[in-house]
Design a protein around this motif. Structure first.
Motif, PDB file in Angstrom:
ATOM      1  N   MET A  72       9.120 -58.312 112.481  1.00 17.57           N
ATOM      2  CA  MET A  72       8.731 -57.700 113.751  1.00 17.57           C
ATOM      3  C   MET A  72       7.619 -56.689 113.466  1.00 17.57           C
ATOM      4  O   MET A  72       7.770 -55.810 112.611  1.00 17.57           O
ATOM      5  N   GLN A  73       6.514 -56.832 114.235  1.00 18.87           N
ATOM      6  CA  GLN A  73       5.346 -55.994 113.996  1.00 18.87           C
ATOM      7  C   GLN A  73       4.969 -55.201 115.245  1.00 18.87           C
ATOM      8  O   GLN A  73       5.045 -55.734 116.365  1.00 18.87           O
ATOM      9  N   ILE A  74       4.550 -53.972 115.055  1.00 18.99           N
ATOM     10  CA  ILE A  74       4.052 -53.157 116.167  1.00 18.99           C
ATOM     11  C   ILE A  74       2.608 -53.567 116.419  1.00 18.99           C
ATOM     12  O   ILE A  74       1.728 -53.344 115.585  1.00 18.99           O
ATOM     13  N   HIS A  75       2.372 -54.167 117.582  1.00 15.76           N
ATOM     14  CA  HIS A  75       1.102 -54.802 117.886  1.00 15.76           C
ATOM     15  C   HIS A  75       0.011 -53.768 118.158  1.00 15.76           C
ATOM     16  O   HIS A  75       0.131 -52.934 119.047  1.00 15.76           O
ATOM     17  N   ASN A  76      -1.046 -53.835 117.363  1.00 17.49           N
ATOM     18  CA  ASN A  76      -2.195 -52.942 117.521  1.00 17.49           C
ATOM     19  C   ASN A  76      -1.789 -51.468 117.607  1.00 17.49           C
ATOM     20  O   ASN A  76      -2.356 -50.692 118.383  1.00 17.49           O
ATOM     21  N   LEU A  77      -0.774 -51.116 116.808  1.00 15.11           N
ATOM     22  CA  LEU A  77      -0.308 -49.727 116.682  1.00 15.11           C
ATOM     23  C   LEU A  77       0.201 -49.152 117.995  1.00 15.11           C
ATOM     24  O   LEU A  77       0.254 -47.930 118.161  1.00 15.11           O
ATOM     25  N   GLY A  78       0.614 -50.004 118.929  1.00 12.49           N
ATOM     26  CA  GLY A  78       1.066 -49.511 120.233  1.00 12.49           C
ATOM     27  C   GLY A  78       2.417 -48.820 120.166  1.00 12.49           C
ATOM     28  O   GLY A  78       3.438 -49.463 119.930  1.00 12.49           O
ATOM     29  N   GLY A  79       2.445 -47.512 120.363  1.00 14.38           N
ATOM     30  CA  GLY A  79       3.700 -46.766 120.318  1.00 14.38           C
ATOM     31  C   GLY A  79       4.328 -46.736 118.943  1.00 14.38           C
ATOM     32  O   GLY A  79       5.550 -46.773 118.798  1.00 14.38           O
ATOM     33  N   VAL A  80       3.479 -46.620 117.925  1.00 14.66           N
ATOM     34  CA  VAL A  80       3.976 -46.731 116.555  1.00 14.66           C
ATOM     35  C   VAL A  80       4.997 -45.646 116.221  1.00 14.66           C
ATOM     36  O   VAL A  80       6.012 -45.919 115.566  1.00 14.66           O
ATOM     37  N   ALA A  81       4.772 -44.416 116.672  1.00  2.99           N
ATOM     38  CA  ALA A  81       5.713 -43.327 116.366  1.00  2.99           C
ATOM     39  C   ALA A  81       7.064 -43.570 117.025  1.00  2.99           C
ATOM     40  O   ALA A  81       8.122 -43.227 116.468  1.00  2.99           O
ATOM     41  N   THR A  82       7.056 -44.176 118.202  1.00  4.87           N
ATOM     42  CA  THR A  82       8.301 -44.460 118.914  1.00  4.87           C
ATOM     43  C   THR A  82       9.051 -45.632 118.299  1.00  4.87           C
ATOM     44  O   THR A  82      10.284 -45.597 118.147  1.00  4.87           O
ATOM     45  N   MET A  83       8.300 -46.671 117.926  1.00  5.78           N
ATOM     46  CA  MET A  83       8.941 -47.922 117.546  1.00  5.78           C
ATOM     47  C   MET A  83       9.367 -48.012 116.085  1.00  5.78           C
ATOM     48  O   MET A  83      10.322 -48.731 115.768  1.00  5.78           O
ATOM     49  N   LEU A  84       8.701 -47.335 115.179  1.00  5.90           N
ATOM     50  CA  LEU A  84       9.075 -47.455 113.766  1.00  5.90           C
ATOM     51  C   LEU A  84      10.536 -47.077 113.509  1.00  5.90           C
ATOM     52  O   LEU A  84      11.244 -47.809 112.800  1.00  5.90           O
ATOM     53  N   PRO A  85      11.046 -45.966 114.059  1.00  2.56           N
ATOM     54  CA  PRO A  85      12.474 -45.666 113.836  1.00  2.56           C
ATOM     55  C   PRO A  85      13.389 -46.748 114.411  1.00  2.56           C
ATOM     56  O   PRO A  85      14.441 -47.055 113.815  1.00  2.56           O
ATOM     57  N   ILE A  86      12.996 -47.346 115.524  1.00  2.21           N
ATOM     58  CA  ILE A  86      13.809 -48.402 116.129  1.00  2.21           C
ATOM     59  C   ILE A  86      13.805 -49.649 115.256  1.00  2.21           C
ATOM     60  O   ILE A  86      14.845 -50.293 115.054  1.00  2.21           O
ATOM     61  N   LEU A  87      12.636 -49.974 114.709  1.00  2.00           N
ATOM     62  CA  LEU A  87      12.564 -51.141 113.832  1.00  2.00           C
ATOM     63  C   LEU A  87      13.405 -50.939 112.581  1.00  2.00           C
ATOM     64  O   LEU A  87      14.025 -51.886 112.083  1.00  2.00           O
ATOM     65  N   ARG A  88      13.450 -49.733 112.089  1.00  2.00           N
ATOM     66  CA  ARG A  88      14.301 -49.467 110.927  1.00  2.00           C
ATOM     67  C   ARG A  88      15.773 -49.678 111.285  1.00  2.00           C
ATOM     68  O   ARG A  88      16.553 -50.211 110.472  1.00  2.00           O
ATOM     69  N   GLU A  89      16.156 -49.258 112.486  1.00  2.00           N
ATOM     70  CA  GLU A  89      17.541 -49.457 112.928  1.00  2.00           C
ATOM     71  C   GLU A  89      17.849 -50.945 113.066  1.00  2.00           C
ATOM     72  O   GLU A  89      18.925 -51.403 112.657  1.00  2.00           O
ATOM     73  N   TRP A  90      16.912 -51.706 113.623  1.00  2.00           N
ATOM     74  CA  TRP A  90      17.116 -53.147 113.782  1.00  2.00           C
ATOM     75  C   TRP A  90      17.208 -53.839 112.421  1.00  2.00           C
ATOM     76  O   TRP A  90      18.006 -54.758 112.251  1.00  2.00           O
ATOM     77  N   LYS A  91      16.422 -53.398 111.473  1.00  2.00           N
ATOM     78  CA  LYS A  91      16.487 -53.988 110.135  1.00  2.00           C
ATOM     79  C   LYS A  91      17.848 -53.676 109.500  1.00  2.00           C
ATOM     80  O   LYS A  91      18.483 -54.566 108.911  1.00  2.00           O
ATOM     81  N   LYS A  92      18.298 -52.462 109.623  1.00  2.00           N
ATOM     82  CA  LYS A  92      19.588 -52.076 109.058  1.00  2.00           C
ATOM     83  C   LYS A  92      20.726 -52.874 109.694  1.00  2.00           C
ATOM     84  O   LYS A  92      21.705 -53.242 109.030  1.00  2.00           O
ATOM     85  N   ALA A  93      20.570 -53.180 110.998  1.00  2.00           N
ATOM     86  CA  ALA A  93      21.603 -53.934 111.717  1.00  2.00           C
ATOM     87  C   ALA A  93      21.498 -55.440 111.483  1.00  2.00           C
ATOM     88  O   ALA A  93      22.345 -56.201 111.960  1.00  2.00           O
TER      89      ALA A  93
END
Length: 276
Positions: free
Chosen positions: A168-189
């Motif tokens: 899962m990639q953050i497209h063109n850095l859109g909302g990168v600060a918001t989404m990176l912590p969420i992506l880490r949670e999804w990876k952990k899950a």
């Protein structure tokens, strides 16, 4: 690396990845009316030579690279779906089947690519090879807030008809600060296997460089072509130093590289790598 490149090196780089595209409709060498008869007479020889090269290449080992964060190997050539993935045609089903038959894995898509996510989901279901593929998609609505980003990812899972996204990639850095912590949670899950960020414009390189320097991640996707090599200056070396895998988008500049050839015949020295 230098930005200077000679014609021989250019052709070798292009031919080494997708030599067959040089003979696709619209990219073949020009022929004058006077040469058509000779070209027809030579067609069978050319086809035989091409078949012999294909058979020889089929015996070569598949070229793969390791994902630095895990060591998992991925073939160096994948499929992008930003164009021509508007419906699950029988031809595209065969493309998807042949991708895994020939050892390929990666299919990159995004919710902003028209119907591509839905089409990829349908194609993979019909091909029956989900477990052989590495599916990468994106989230672009993170700039609207966490809820919008999460909803988009959930919809991506539904469209792709899968319970887990490989990347899962953050497209063109859109909302990168918001989404990176969420992506880490999804990876952990276990809902995604890898995560990263993308851009296809060097105007974002400064912001991308900051993210790569400050945030751990598995992948970065960057625009990079034989006539668009600015990523070599700082982004690619930084990804190497940080142990971040690199995906390349626009490798032929949306066809720009081939369009520059027009209908010009290939030079004689192209015979050195078996193109003529």
């Amino acid at each position: 690396m230098s930005n200077d490149i000679n014609r021989r090196d250019a052709l070798k780089l292009v031919a080494g990845t997708t030599a067959g595209l040089l003979f696709a409709p619209g990219t073949a060498c020009a022929r004058s009316a006077e040469s058509e008869a000779a070209a027809s007479a030579a067609a069978s020889d050319t086809a035989s030579a091409a078949a012999a090269r294909a058979a020889q290449q089929a015996q070569l080992p598949l070229i793969t690279k390791a994902i630095p964060s895990s060591g998992e190997q991925l073939p160096v050539i994948g499929i992008g779906t930003a164009r021509r993935y508007e419906s699950a045609t029988p031809e595209l089903v065969e493309v998807m089947r042949n991708l895994s038959r020939l050892g390929g894995k990666l299919v990159d898509t995004a919710p902003s690519y028209g119907n591509a996510e839905t089409v990829v989901g349908d194609l993979v279901t019909q091909a029956g090879n989900r477990d052989q593929l590495f599916i990468a998609t994106k989230v672009g609505r993170g700039g609207e807030g966490a809820a919008a980003g999460i909803a988009e990812m959930e919809e991506g899972l539904r469209r792709l008809k899968t319970t887990k996204i490989d990347l899962m990639q953050i497209h063109n850095l859109g909302g990168v600060a918001t989404m990176l912590p969420i992506l880490r949670e999804w990876k952990k899950a276990g809902r995604i296997r890898y995560y990263g960020v993308t851009t296809s414009a060097d105007r974002q390189y400064e912001a991308l460089e900051t993210v790569l320097n400050t945030e751990p991640m598995d992948f970065v996707q960057i625009d990079y072509a034989i006539d668009n090599r600015n990523a070599e200056e700082r982004i690619l070396p930084l990804a190497r130093d940080k142990g971040i895998a690199v995906l390349v988008n626009l490798p032929f500049g949306r066809g720009r590289v081939f369009e520059k050839l027009g209908q010009q015949p290939l030079p004689e020295w192209a015979k050195e790598i078996g193109i003529l």
